[in-house]
Design a protein around this motif. Sequence first.
Motif, PDB file in Angstrom:
ATOM      1  N   LEU A 105      -1.241  -6.671 -17.524  1.00 26.81           N
ATOM      2  CA  LEU A 105      -0.776  -6.008 -16.316  1.00 26.81           C
ATOM      3  C   LEU A 105      -1.425  -4.634 -16.250  1.00 26.81           C
ATOM      4  N   TRP A 106      -2.146  -4.381 -15.199  1.00 32.49           N
ATOM      5  CA  TRP A 106      -2.819  -3.096 -15.045  1.00 32.49           C
ATOM      6  C   TRP A 106      -1.782  -2.000 -14.801  1.00 32.49           C
ATOM      7  N   THR A 107      -2.006  -0.831 -15.365  1.00 34.62           N
ATOM      8  CA  THR A 107      -1.087   0.292 -15.183  1.00 34.62           C
ATOM      9  C   THR A 107      -1.333   0.962 -13.838  1.00 34.62           C
ATOM     10  N   ALA A 108      -0.375   1.768 -13.416  1.00 40.43           N
ATOM     11  CA  ALA A 108      -0.533   2.510 -12.166  1.00 40.43           C
ATOM     12  C   ALA A 108      -1.759   3.421 -12.233  1.00 40.43           C
ATOM     13  N   GLU A 109      -1.966   4.029 -13.402  1.00 38.14           N
ATOM     14  CA  GLU A 109      -3.108   4.936 -13.557  1.00 38.14           C
ATOM     15  C   GLU A 109      -4.429   4.181 -13.420  1.00 38.14           C
ATOM     16  N   GLU A 110      -4.505   3.007 -14.030  1.00 40.05           N
ATOM     17  CA  GLU A 110      -5.729   2.205 -13.930  1.00 40.05           C
ATOM     18  C   GLU A 110      -5.980   1.768 -12.499  1.00 40.05           C
ATOM     19  N   LEU A 111      -4.951   1.294 -11.829  1.00 43.13           N
ATOM     20  CA  LEU A 111      -5.112   0.811 -10.453  1.00 43.13           C
ATOM     21  C   LEU A 111      -5.475   1.957  -9.511  1.00 43.13           C
ATOM     22  N   GLN A 112      -4.861   3.094  -9.703  1.00 42.25           N
ATOM     23  CA  GLN A 112      -5.176   4.244  -8.848  1.00 42.25           C
ATOM     24  C   GLN A 112      -6.609   4.708  -9.056  1.00 42.25           C
ATOM     25  N   HIS A 113      -7.074   4.642 -10.304  1.00 43.42           N
ATOM     26  CA  HIS A 113      -8.455   5.049 -10.568  1.00 43.42           C
ATOM     27  C   HIS A 113      -9.439   4.054  -9.941  1.00 43.42           C
ATOM     28  N   ILE A 114      -9.105   2.774  -9.988  1.00 47.65           N
ATOM     29  CA  ILE A 114      -9.937   1.774  -9.310  1.00 47.65           C
ATOM     30  C   ILE A 114     -10.042   2.097  -7.822  1.00 47.65           C
ATOM     31  N   ILE A 115      -8.915   2.394  -7.196  1.00 46.27           N
ATOM     32  CA  ILE A 115      -8.910   2.706  -5.763  1.00 46.27           C
ATOM     33  C   ILE A 115      -9.741   3.949  -5.484  1.00 46.27           C
ATOM     34  N   GLU A 116      -9.557   4.981  -6.294  1.00 44.63           N
ATOM     35  CA  GLU A 116     -10.301   6.239  -6.097  1.00 44.63           C
ATOM     36  C   GLU A 116     -11.805   6.021  -6.195  1.00 44.63           C
ATOM     37  N   LEU A 117     -12.236   5.287  -7.216  1.00 45.83           N
ATOM     38  CA  LEU A 117     -13.671   5.059  -7.398  1.00 45.83           C
ATOM     39  C   LEU A 117     -14.242   4.185  -6.292  1.00 45.83           C
ATOM     40  N   CYS A 118     -13.508   3.160  -5.890  1.00 44.38           N
ATOM     41  CA  CYS A 118     -13.998   2.292  -4.819  1.00 44.38           C
ATOM     42  C   CYS A 118     -14.079   3.056  -3.502  1.00 44.38           C
ATOM     43  N   ALA A 119     -13.117   3.936  -3.262  1.00 45.06           N
ATOM     44  CA  ALA A 119     -13.169   4.761  -2.052  1.00 45.06           C
ATOM     45  C   ALA A 119     -14.360   5.718  -2.101  1.00 45.06           C
ATOM     46  N   ARG A 120     -14.589   6.308  -3.272  1.00 46.41           N
ATOM     47  CA  ARG A 120     -15.691   7.257  -3.419  1.00 46.41           C
ATOM     48  C   ARG A 120     -17.032   6.603  -3.091  1.00 46.41           C
ATOM     49  N   HIS A 121     -17.173   5.334  -3.463  1.00 47.09           N
ATOM     50  CA  HIS A 121     -18.452   4.654  -3.283  1.00 47.09           C
ATOM     51  C   HIS A 121     -18.421   3.619  -2.154  1.00 47.09           C
ATOM     52  N   GLU A 122     -17.370   3.696  -1.334  1.00 44.75           N
ATOM     53  CA  GLU A 122     -17.237   2.863  -0.130  1.00 44.75           C
ATOM     54  C   GLU A 122     -17.342   1.368  -0.455  1.00 44.75           C
ATOM     55  N   VAL A 123     -16.599   0.968  -1.463  1.00 45.56           N
ATOM     56  CA  VAL A 123     -16.568  -0.431  -1.897  1.00 45.56           C
ATOM     57  C   VAL A 123     -15.227  -1.050  -1.508  1.00 45.56           C
ATOM     58  N   LEU A 124     -15.268  -2.239  -0.942  1.00 48.17           N
ATOM     59  CA  LEU A 124     -14.056  -2.976  -0.613  1.00 48.17           C
ATOM     60  C   LEU A 124     -13.468  -3.591  -1.885  1.00 48.17           C
ATOM     61  N   ILE A 125     -12.150  -3.866  -1.862  1.00 45.88           N
ATOM     62  CA  ILE A 125     -11.476  -4.439  -3.024  1.00 45.88           C
ATOM     63  C   ILE A 125     -10.764  -5.724  -2.617  1.00 45.88           C
ATOM     64  N   LEU A 126     -11.054  -6.787  -3.357  1.00 45.52           N
ATOM     65  CA  LEU A 126     -10.331  -8.049  -3.203  1.00 45.52           C
ATOM     66  C   LEU A 126      -9.447  -8.200  -4.439  1.00 45.52           C
ATOM     67  N   SER A 127      -8.129  -8.163  -4.242  1.00 45.82           N
ATOM     68  CA  SER A 127      -7.188  -8.248  -5.363  1.00 45.82           C
ATOM     69  C   SER A 127      -6.536  -9.622  -5.373  1.00 45.82           C
ATOM     70  N   ASP A 128      -6.871 -10.405  -6.397  1.00 44.42           N
ATOM     71  CA  ASP A 128      -6.267 -11.731  -6.571  1.00 44.42           C
ATOM     72  C   ASP A 128      -4.969 -11.547  -7.338  1.00 44.42           C
ATOM     73  N   GLU A 129      -3.828 -11.774  -6.663  1.00 47.36           N
ATOM     74  CA  GLU A 129      -2.523 -11.546  -7.275  1.00 47.36           C
ATOM     75  C   GLU A 129      -1.712 -12.836  -7.355  1.00 47.36           C
ATOM     76  N   ILE A 130      -2.403 -13.946  -7.578  1.00 48.43           N
ATOM     77  CA  ILE A 130      -1.739 -15.251  -7.610  1.00 48.43           C
ATOM     78  C   ILE A 130      -0.759 -15.373  -8.773  1.00 48.43           C
ATOM     79  N   HIS A 131      -0.969 -14.620  -9.863  1.00 48.25           N
ATOM     80  CA  HIS A 131      -0.067 -14.683 -11.021  1.00 48.25           C
ATOM     81  C   HIS A 131       1.031 -13.625 -10.956  1.00 48.25           C
TER      82      HIS A 131
END
Length: 389
Positions: free
Chosen positions: A178-204
């Motif tokens: 399970l990813w932590t809030a800090e890890e997920l927030q950093h993913i969002i920040e970096l993807c926003a910085r580099h204008e990358v879209l995010i596909l989150s598979d949350e089937i589990h």
Amino acid sequence: MNLFEQVHERKKTRSVKWGRMESVYGIEDASDILPMWVADMDFPAPPPVTAALRERLEHPIFGYSYICEECKTAASDWFNKRHGLTLETDWMLFHQGVIPAMASIIDVFTEIGDSVLVTPPVYPPFFSIPKNLGREVLYSELIEQGGDYSIDWADFEAKLQQSRLFILCNPHNPGGKLWTAEELQHIIELCARHEVLILSDEIHSDLIHTGETHLPLLSLAGNERNRVFTCIAPTKTFNLAGIQAAMIVTPDPDKRRRLEQHMQAHGTGSLNAFAPVAWKAAYEHGEPWLNELLEVLTHHIEYAVSRLEREVPGLKIRKPQSTYLLWIDYRSLGLTEDEAMKRLLEQGKVALEPGSKYGEAGHGFLRMNIACPTKTLEEGVNRIVRAFT
């Protein structure tokens, strides 16, 4: 008999798990091999779901069907209660499964030749689907330490700069992290910085063990929420994979419009006649069944990890925070993957998944499905012990 203890014969039911091992493992006869590989459960679906399907079968016409507003509300209420996530029903689009939903997102929002970033070891369609669609796949391998995984942030960001889309496995398959809030927030920040879209598979996301919490990426995205596509389904939670129903959640109306156009162009916007029935019944009435399932899985994880580590010195298994999958580290045994698989299939007569299926970073690991009656689990553990001792 307890619903989760009854053994159901699945051979001759067109089950991929039980009926396709010859082709998957390249063997002539798998009749005496116990399948503990592909991620579906050997448990019956929740009784309210089977009751609803049985009632639907009483009507003898199976024409075109649609997802009703009550189905959408049921899903919205479920995610609000279980995960504290507010899902507007307008944000929902429906698809035949998470894999085809992922393919649609990749097809619409990237171009041939664009790069898609993944973090192996990870669910194989994360890299096979982009490749089949003519996209380049970039790999940022997770850092493994004692069976736990973390992101190599320097490598991750360097590859984000070349990417159009990042595919996140949340919770992680095969590691059960399970990813932590800090890890997920950093993913969002970096993807926003580099204008990358995010596909989150949350089937589990519903298969979360006691004391743990799943954090939907969308719940942390804030002003970047339009960057996020979330793929969700009741099929993994309630063992309904053959029903084939999933949804894409995206708050951005323009992105929804583009996805709807793609679905219309490819004829993928409708579900089979049984999907809405199972969907609504599962989300409205499946919670008691799920709570009982999670208790069973906790017992199974404790049992399997304890016995395998004790009886096969060298095996190491980090207890998963989510899923019903064990990620078994056999690197200390000094076996190649071919040797390990040969022992399992020929001596143990049990089918696990080789770690390399999840990328190069999976070498030295095996994935084991423990979602089965206790009797089946005990037999499976016996066979694995026999294979390695």
